[in-house]
Enzyme design. Sequence first.
Site, PDB file in Angstrom:
ATOM      1  N   ARG A  21       0.855  -1.193   0.000  1.00 22.69           N
ATOM      2  CA  ARG A  21       0.000   0.000   0.000  1.00 22.69           C
ATOM      3  C   ARG A  21       0.885   1.236   0.000  1.00 22.69           C
ATOM      4  NH1 ARG A  21      -5.320   0.130   2.310  1.00 22.69           N
ATOM      5  NH2 ARG A  21      -5.137  -2.128   2.293  1.00 22.69           N
ATOM      6  N   SER A  44      -8.011  -0.204  -1.387  1.00 18.88           N
ATOM      7  CA  SER A  44      -9.177  -0.296  -0.523  1.00 18.88           C
ATOM      8  C   SER A  44      -9.832   1.069  -0.344  1.00 18.88           C
ATOM      9  CB  SER A  44      -8.775  -0.914   0.818  1.00 18.88           C
ATOM     10  OG  SER A  44      -9.898  -1.149   1.626  1.00 18.88           O
ATOM     11  N   HIS A  45      -9.845   1.563   0.896  1.00 18.49           N
ATOM     12  CA  HIS A  45     -10.525   2.821   1.211  1.00 18.49           C
ATOM     13  C   HIS A  45      -9.605   4.040   1.140  1.00 18.49           C
ATOM     14  CE1 HIS A  45      -8.634   1.369   4.904  1.00 18.49           C
ATOM     15  NE2 HIS A  45      -8.490   2.644   5.217  1.00 18.49           N
ATOM     16  N   LYS A  70      -3.228  -6.788  -2.756  1.00 22.97           N
ATOM     17  CA  LYS A  70      -3.559  -7.827  -1.794  1.00 22.97           C
ATOM     18  C   LYS A  70      -3.295  -9.161  -2.476  1.00 22.97           C
ATOM     19  CE  LYS A  70      -7.137  -5.158   0.575  1.00 22.97           C
ATOM     20  NZ  LYS A  70      -8.575  -5.097   0.966  1.00 22.97           N
ATOM     21  N   ASP A  86     -16.825  -0.130   0.703  1.00 21.27           N
ATOM     22  CA  ASP A  86     -15.587   0.627   0.529  1.00 21.27           C
ATOM     23  C   ASP A  86     -15.104   0.490  -0.907  1.00 21.27           C
ATOM     24  OD1 ASP A  86     -14.784  -2.008   0.672  1.00 21.27           O
ATOM     25  OD2 ASP A  86     -13.113  -1.655   2.046  1.00 21.27           O
ATOM     26  N   ASP A 122     -12.862  -1.177  -2.660  1.00 24.46           N
ATOM     27  CA  ASP A 122     -12.718  -2.473  -3.320  1.00 24.46           C
ATOM     28  C   ASP A 122     -13.864  -3.409  -2.976  1.00 24.46           C
ATOM     29  OD1 ASP A 122     -11.789  -2.665  -0.682  1.00 24.46           O
ATOM     30  OD2 ASP A 122     -10.352  -4.241  -1.164  1.00 24.46           O
ATOM     31  N   ASP A 132     -14.974  -5.005  -0.454  1.00 31.41           N
ATOM     32  CA  ASP A 132     -14.913  -6.205   0.377  1.00 31.41           C
ATOM     33  C   ASP A 132     -15.491  -5.969   1.769  1.00 31.41           C
ATOM     34  OD1 ASP A 132     -12.847  -4.588   1.303  1.00 31.41           O
ATOM     35  OD2 ASP A 132     -11.377  -6.205   1.453  1.00 31.41           O
ATOM     36  N   ARG A 133     -15.781  -4.714   2.097  1.00 30.58           N
ATOM     37  CA  ARG A 133     -16.429  -4.398   3.376  1.00 30.58           C
ATOM     38  C   ARG A 133     -17.810  -3.825   3.117  1.00 30.58           C
ATOM     39  NH1 ARG A 133     -13.145  -0.529   7.018  1.00 30.58           N
ATOM     40  NH2 ARG A 133     -12.578   0.451   5.042  1.00 30.58           N
ATOM     41  N   HIS A 147     -15.426  -6.357   8.103  1.00 34.40           N
ATOM     42  CA  HIS A 147     -14.977  -7.492   7.296  1.00 34.40           C
ATOM     43  C   HIS A 147     -15.688  -8.731   7.823  1.00 34.40           C
ATOM     44  CE1 HIS A 147     -11.732  -5.903   4.781  1.00 34.40           C
ATOM     45  NE2 HIS A 147     -11.373  -5.139   5.806  1.00 34.40           N
TER      46      HIS A 147
END
Length: 492
Positions: free
Chosen positions: A14, A116-117, A126, A266, A268, A270-271, A357
Site C-alpha cells: 500500500r 481499498s478505502h 492484496k 468501501d 474495493d 470487500d467491506r 470485514h
Amino acid sequence: MSDLTQIIKAYDVRGVVPDQWDAEVARAIGAAFARVVVIPEWAHVPADGEPAEPADRPGIVVGQDMRESGDTLVEAFADGVVSAGVDVVRIGLCSTDGLYHAAGVLERPGAMFTASHNPAQYNGIKMCRAGARPVGLASGLAEVRRLAQEYLDSGFPAPSPTPGTVGHREMLAEYAAYLRALVDIRGIRPLKVVVDAGNGMAGLTAPAVLGDAAGLDPLPLDVVPLYWELDGSFPNHEANPLEPKNLEDLRAAVVEHDADLGLAFDGDADRCFVVDEHGDPVSPSAVTALVGLREVEREKAEGRTPTVIHNLITSRAVPDFLGAAGARVVRTRVGHSFIKAEMADNDAVFGGEHSAHYYFRDFFFADTGMLAALHVLAALGEQPHALSDLAEMYEPYVSSGEINSTVDDVVAARERVVDAYVTNPGGGEVEVDELDGLTVSHWDSHPQWWFNLRASNTEPLLRLNVEAADEDIMIKVRDDVLSLVRATTDEN
C-alpha cells in the site's frame, strides 16, 4: 531505490503512486511473488489431502479496482510474473472478494490491485495463495519483499527460457451466481435498499448480484443506486464507510426514498456497512452477531458443531449471543491475515471484525461484504420487523468506536495506562491480556466495562476501543484512559 519496507507491511502492499512505488516496483514484486509463492505451489495439495492435478504450467489470477494507476501497475506486475515462467489470467475490474472467488474456484494464487478505502493517489496489492489462502508477512510476504528489494537494488534475474503468457477471463457472472447460490433471497418479502458504492467496485458488483446485470433471476429488491459510476478520483466522498461523514449521503437517501435499509461499500467492495430504515448505522458487531447466528443455526441443522471467529475489539455481544446459540467462539487478533488463518485452522463457519470485514467458510474462508449483505437482506426479509428492531437486539452495550491518539512516546503512554489500571488498580480486580495490544476487562464485576489499547504498526498512534454496559460508564472509562494516553499530547 524504493524502500519496500515503507509500502509492504503486515498484510499487503500500500502506498502513494508514483512517489512510493511505480511500474518498476510492481514488476519486481510480480517477479518475486511468482518465485516465492506461485512456483512452489504448482503441485498444491488441497486441504482435504487429495493431491491436485497440476496444470500444464503454474499460473496466477490478477484483478484490479478502478484506480487510474491500476492498468500501468498491473501490466508491469504481469511482466514480472511471466518473466519467471508463470502464466497470468487477468480478470479485469473486480472487487477484492471477486478476486478471492477467482483464486478459489480456479485454485490459483491471486493478486488484487487496490488501495481499498485509501484516497485516489494510493494503490496497492492484496495477495493470496491458491484457494484464496492469505499471504502476510509471516506466510510469504516478508520473503516477497526481500526478494523484490534485491531485484530493485541489484538487478532482475534472467528471464525464464519458457516465459509465461497473459490471458483474459470474465468472472463477474460466475461470482454473482456463486454468492446467490449461498444465500437464496428470492422468497423474501419485497425490500427497498439504497446501495452507496462510493464510486468504487460495488458499482460493478451490486447490479450483478442484487440486480439483473449478470442475467440471474430477479430478486424482490427495489435497489436505489448511489454513486455507482466507477471513478478512482472519488468525486463524491471517500470510499471509506468507517468514517461517519462518508455515510451522510446514504443516510439521507434511505430516509428520502423511504427505504428499508442502506448498504455502503468501501473502494474495493470487500467491506459492507449497514444503516437501518431511519438512516442510523448498524454496528458491524451487531451485523456479526446477526449473520453469525444464521450460519450457526445452519451448521447445527447439518449436524455439525459450529465455530465462529471474532476479533478482540468486537462487542461482547458477539460471544454472548453466539456462545448461547451453541457455537464455539474463538477470539483473535485484529487483521485479516490473522482471522483468515484462525478461520482455516478451526474450520470456522463464520468470522467477523469490528471493521465490517465478514468471513465465510463457504467463501474459501475469505471476506466478502456482498455475501454479508445478502445475509442481512435475508434476515430482514424473512420476518416482518424493521431493521432497527432487529439491530437493537444485537446491540445491548455501548461502545466508543475506535479513537486514535497521536503520542510522542507510545511506550510511555501505554505504561501510564498499565500503571493506573493494572499495577495499581483503584476500581477492583481486572482481567488483563496482551493478545493484541493491552486489553483490560472489568466485565465479570460491576460496573461492566473493558477497553483495548493498541499501537499502530506504521504511525505513532495508540488506538483505543471501550465498551461498557451503559453510556455513563463507557464515557468515564474512555475519558480516563484518554487523559492518561494524552497526558503530553493532543488528539489526532
